[in-house]
Design a protein around this motif. Structure first.
Motif, PDB file in Angstrom:
ATOM      1  N   ASP A   1       0.841  -1.198   0.000  1.00 17.14           N
ATOM      2  CA  ASP A   1       0.000   0.000   0.000  1.00 17.14           C
ATOM      3  C   ASP A   1       0.875   1.245   0.000  1.00 17.14           C
ATOM      4  OD1 ASP A   1      -2.207  -1.633   0.120  1.00 17.14           O
ATOM      5  OD2 ASP A   1      -2.281  -1.616   2.320  1.00 17.14           O
ATOM      6  N   LEU A   2       0.555   2.153  -0.900  1.00 16.32           N
ATOM      7  CA  LEU A   2       1.312   3.394  -1.010  1.00 16.32           C
ATOM      8  C   LEU A   2       0.689   4.438  -0.089  1.00 16.32           C
ATOM      9  CD1 LEU A   2       3.799   4.149  -2.718  1.00 16.32           C
ATOM     10  CD2 LEU A   2       2.268   5.263  -4.327  1.00 16.32           C
ATOM     11  N   VAL A   3       0.968   4.354   1.193  1.00 19.01           N
ATOM     12  CA  VAL A   3       0.395   5.252   2.193  1.00 19.01           C
ATOM     13  C   VAL A   3       1.506   5.787   3.077  1.00 19.01           C
ATOM     14  CG1 VAL A   3      -1.835   4.080   2.216  1.00 19.01           C
ATOM     15  CG2 VAL A   3      -0.025   3.344   3.799  1.00 19.01           C
ATOM     16  N   ASN A   4       1.192   6.860   3.788  1.00 19.53           N
ATOM     17  CA  ASN A   4       2.131   7.447   4.732  1.00 19.53           C
ATOM     18  C   ASN A   4       1.850   6.855   6.109  1.00 19.53           C
ATOM     19  OD1 ASN A   4       3.707   8.982   6.413  1.00 19.53           O
ATOM     20  ND2 ASN A   4       3.128  10.953   5.531  1.00 19.53           N
ATOM     21  N   PRO A   5       2.725   6.031   6.639  1.00 19.16           N
ATOM     22  CA  PRO A   5       2.446   5.394   7.936  1.00 19.16           C
ATOM     23  C   PRO A   5       2.407   6.385   9.088  1.00 19.16           C
ATOM     24  CG  PRO A   5       4.711   4.982   7.267  1.00 19.16           C
ATOM     25  CD  PRO A   5       4.041   5.646   6.105  1.00 19.16           C
TER      26      PRO A   5
END
Length: 410
Positions: free
Chosen positions: A390-394
């Motif tokens: 997933d291309l998300v900002n943790p």
């Protein structure tokens, strides 16, 4: 008298005229030097690709370039419909370029020897063996001199290759060139900078003769009067027993009004060492490698070594990598696949910094949604993990679904 004959053929329309010239080893003609790819420098040293490596700095500089190329993975990349570029490992070229060039030569050894040939002689050639469908299946290095490329052809015409005098298809010849002076054939740094390398070789020989024939003792014991042979031998043996080996550095007791004079390095000796060191710097400049890669560490520090490594990649090694990539792409990939497939050397292994710096870089790239966690893990050779694509900002995305009054929404 030992003589060598050079037969030159000059063709004028339908008339072929053959003449023979003689050359002796005592008084060689210029063509004899060309035959052995050697020429004398003003220093009097004969410089050729073989004896140039007698200078340690030259051998290390050539090794830095050849080993630099062979130490990088050669990868086949594919451009997808969306424009994304990814490495492919199931293509036949992946094994040929990344594992074995042929049944008896690993790919890394092939790259190293070919690059060494190109740096020293100006040209490196390999034969491309193909199967019935025209696909390359083997790459075999040819000895320098076995393959020639016509240098007098029109630059607008394709090159003509001859294998031991017989014209061969240029599509089956892998040709890695050194930088050219005439636009056609590669010119080795050994040839282009013969005078500087001749000076370096002359200094090496001079220093060897200095220590071999004129080595100096650490000091001199002198006496006001003449000593007999027996007394001189006794004094010498006594001095060496008292002050050599593990006894060195003790207090000396002199007798018979003896005087001890220590011999130190003269200004001439110091200038010779400076000139010797400068010749190593000149070799590094010729081959485009940072001085610290030939172990000239006077100006290298922990702070600038990484910067010099980046300089080596950008201004020294990069030229050879581009030559390799262009030739491999031209000769090994079919014309209809050249827009879809590319061949590149992965330089990440050379520019990779310490673990802490890489961790900070990955954290920044993942939080900026440039890389996914699994892509970062793949670069470190780690297996993927669940949810890592997933291309998300943790740092801004919660791992749990939002709740309302303690109840899960939806």
């Amino acid at each position: 008298m030992f003589k060598l004959f050079n037969r030159q053929t000059k063709t004028d329309t339908s008339i072929a005229e053959t003449k023979a010239t003689t050359s002796t080893l005592a008084s060689p003609q210029p063509w004899l030097f060309d035959l052995f790819d050697a020429a004398p420098a003003s220093s009097g040293e004969l410089i050729s690709p073989r004896n140039a490596e007698r200078v340690p700095a030259v051998r290390r500089a050539v090794g830095a370039l050849a080993e630099g190329v062979s130490g990088l993975p050669c990868v086949v990349y594919q451009t997808g419909v969306s424009g994304a570029v990814s490495a492919i490992t199931d293509h036949p070229l992946s094994d040929l370029l990344g594992i074995t060039a042929n049944d008896w030569t690993p790919a890394a050894a092939f790259y190293e020897q070919m690059t060494r040939d190109a740096v020293l002689t100006g040209n490196a050639h390999a034969w491309i063996a193909r199967n019935g469908d025209g696909e390359p299946v083997e790459l075999t290095r040819l000895r320098p001199g076995d393959m020639t490329c016509d240098a007098d052809v029109n630059p607008l015409d394709p090159p003509i290759y001859r294998l031991q005098g017989m014209v061969v298809d240029r599509s089956n010849v892998l040709h890695i060139r050194a930088p050219s002076l005439d636009g056609v054939s590669g010119v080795s740094p050994v040839v282009a900078c013969r005078e500087a390398l001749g000076l370096a070789l002359a200094i090496e020989k001079h220093v060897a003769r200095l220590f071999g024939r004129g080595a100096r003792p650490s000091g001199i014991l002198s006496f006001p009067g003449r000593l007999g042979a027996e007394v001189a031998a006794r004094v010498k043996a006594s001095w060496q027993a008292a002050h050599s080996g593990s006894n060195s550095g003790g207090t000396a007791v002199l007798e018979e009004n003896a005087r001890f004079e220590s011999l130190t390095m003269t200004s001439v000796d110091a200038q010779l060492l400076e000139l010797w060191k400068q010749s190593a710097i000149e070799v590094a400049r010729i081959f485009g490698v940072p001085p610290h890669l030939i172990f000239e560490l006077d100006r290298a520090t922990w702070g600038n070594a990484a910067a010099m490594g980046e300089t080596f990649l950008r201004f020294g090694l990069s030229r050879w990598l581009r030559a390799w990539e262009g030739e491999l792409h031209l000769k090994l990939i079919a014309p209809e696949d050249r827009r879809r497939l590319t061949i590149e050397f992965d330089t990440d292994a050379l520019t990779r910094t310490d673990l802490s710096a890489r961790a900070d870089a990955y954290s920044t790239l993942i939080s900026a949604r440039v890389l996914t966690p699994n892509e970062a893990r793949a670069r470190e050779g780690l297996p993927p993990k669940d949810g890592g694509d997933d291309l998300v900002n943790p740092f801004t995305t919660s791992a749990k679904a939002p709740t309302m009054g303690g109840l899960t929404s939806g």
